[in-house]
Design an enzyme around this catalytic site. Structure first.
Site, PDB file in Angstrom:
ATOM      1  N   TYR A  32       0.817  -1.212   0.000  1.00 43.46           N
ATOM      2  CA  TYR A  32       0.000   0.000   0.000  1.00 43.46           C
ATOM      3  C   TYR A  32       0.851   1.263   0.000  1.00 43.46           C
ATOM      4  O   TYR A  32       0.329   2.361  -0.082  1.00 43.46           O
ATOM      5  CB  TYR A  32      -0.895   0.008   1.244  1.00 43.46           C
ATOM      6  CG  TYR A  32      -0.085  -0.171   2.508  1.00 43.46           C
ATOM      7  CD1 TYR A  32       0.501   0.917   3.137  1.00 43.46           C
ATOM      8  CD2 TYR A  32       0.157  -1.447   3.016  1.00 43.46           C
ATOM      9  CE1 TYR A  32       1.293   0.749   4.264  1.00 43.46           C
ATOM     10  CE2 TYR A  32       0.939  -1.624   4.148  1.00 43.46           C
ATOM     11  CZ  TYR A  32       1.500  -0.524   4.761  1.00 43.46           C
ATOM     12  OH  TYR A  32       2.287  -0.694   5.867  1.00 43.46           O
ATOM     13  N   GLY A  33       2.166   1.121   0.128  1.00 41.50           N
ATOM     14  CA  GLY A  33       3.055   2.277   0.225  1.00 41.50           C
ATOM     15  C   GLY A  33       4.139   2.228  -0.825  1.00 41.50           C
ATOM     16  O   GLY A  33       3.867   2.037  -2.011  1.00 41.50           O
ATOM     17  N   SER A  34       5.387   2.376  -0.389  1.00 39.39           N
ATOM     18  CA  SER A  34       6.497   2.447  -1.347  1.00 39.39           C
ATOM     19  C   SER A  34       6.646   1.177  -2.174  1.00 39.39           C
ATOM     20  O   SER A  34       7.117   1.239  -3.315  1.00 39.39           O
ATOM     21  CB  SER A  34       7.805   2.777  -0.622  1.00 39.39           C
ATOM     22  OG  SER A  34       8.150   1.745   0.279  1.00 39.39           O
ATOM     23  N   LEU A  35       6.244   0.018  -1.631  1.00 36.24           N
ATOM     24  CA  LEU A  35       6.395  -1.236  -2.385  1.00 36.24           C
ATOM     25  C   LEU A  35       5.374  -1.381  -3.515  1.00 36.24           C
ATOM     26  O   LEU A  35       5.454  -2.325  -4.292  1.00 36.24           O
ATOM     27  CB  LEU A  35       6.313  -2.447  -1.455  1.00 36.24           C
ATOM     28  CG  LEU A  35       7.470  -2.617  -0.486  1.00 36.24           C
ATOM     29  CD1 LEU A  35       7.250  -3.853   0.382  1.00 36.24           C
ATOM     30  CD2 LEU A  35       8.812  -2.681  -1.195  1.00 36.24           C
ATOM     31  N   GLN A  36       4.469  -0.443  -3.652  1.00 41.51           N
ATOM     32  CA  GLN A  36       3.565  -0.495  -4.805  1.00 41.51           C
ATOM     33  C   GLN A  36       4.193   0.145  -6.051  1.00 41.51           C
ATOM     34  O   GLN A  36       3.641   0.057  -7.138  1.00 41.51           O
ATOM     35  CB  GLN A  36       2.210   0.122  -4.475  1.00 41.51           C
ATOM     36  CG  GLN A  36       2.215   1.607  -4.232  1.00 41.51           C
ATOM     37  CD  GLN A  36       0.847   2.120  -3.838  1.00 41.51           C
ATOM     38  OE1 GLN A  36      -0.162   1.714  -4.407  1.00 41.51           O
ATOM     39  NE2 GLN A  36       0.813   3.016  -2.872  1.00 41.51           N
ATOM     40  N   GLU A  99      11.857  -4.123   5.584  1.00 42.47           N
ATOM     41  CA  GLU A  99      10.779  -3.419   6.278  1.00 42.47           C
ATOM     42  C   GLU A  99      11.201  -2.920   7.655  1.00 42.47           C
ATOM     43  O   GLU A  99      11.912  -3.585   8.384  1.00 42.47           O
ATOM     44  CB  GLU A  99       9.531  -4.305   6.393  1.00 42.47           C
ATOM     45  CG  GLU A  99       8.818  -4.494   5.073  1.00 42.47           C
ATOM     46  CD  GLU A  99       8.191  -3.227   4.505  1.00 42.47           C
ATOM     47  OE1 GLU A  99       8.248  -2.150   5.129  1.00 42.47           O
ATOM     48  OE2 GLU A  99       7.637  -3.312   3.409  1.00 42.47           O
TER      49      GLU A  99
END
Length: 163
Positions: A32-36, A99
């Site tokens: 939902y954050g930078s990993l998208q 993470e």
């Protein structure tokens, strides 16, 4: 950092010294954050896994103080992102080591009936009252964040080779 699912105790992670969050075999990762961002995934694991849009009701993508990336916290809205599938065990290990310790791995029910594991903020974590913005992250932080990810990966690989 305890895993929220039922599992047997596992040793500490060799890279962080914290308990291993991957003591079960997670099947898909809700990001939902930078990993998208494909550029971030490619920098960390050399590919962009299969991914589909996904959402989790009852969660909020909150801005975190002094960090360019967000945290997932319980809320009244619906968090949107992607469900990554087909991650290898080594890719899971890399992403888990990457993470922040502010997160714990939790299995979420998604709005379309699927399930996905997500890195959610630990209870009591400090979050901002406003939501995180993917658009602002992309415009203001993404290039520097990719450089930071590349530097982290070099350190991680060096540490892995040394152990």
């Amino acid at each position: 950092m305890p895993h929220t699912g039922t599992h047997s105790p596992q040793p500490n992670s060799p890279t962080s010294g914290r308990p291993d969050r991957l003591s079960v075999d997670p099947e898909a990762l809700f990001v939902y954050g930078s990993l998208q961002f494909p550029e971030v995934l490619f920098t960390l694991i050399d590919r962009v896994p299969d991914h589909d849009p996904a959402a989790a009701h009852g969660w909020r993508v909150a801005a975190l103080p002094e960090r360019p990336y967000p945290g997932l916290v319980p809320g009244t809205g619906t968090a949107t992102g992607y469900l990554l599938t087909g991650l290898t065990p080594e890719e899971w290990r890399v992403l888990d080591a990457f993470e922040d310790p502010v997160y714990e791995l939790k299995r979420l029910d998604l709005t379309d009936g699927r399930h996905g594991w997500a890195y959610v903020c630990n209870p009591g974590a400090t979050v901002e009252p406003h939501d995180w913005s993917a658009e602002d992250f992309q415009a203001q932080h993404l290039p520097a964040y990719i450089d930071r990810c590349a530097a982290w990966r070099r350190r991680h690989e060096t540490n892995q080779q040394a152990s």
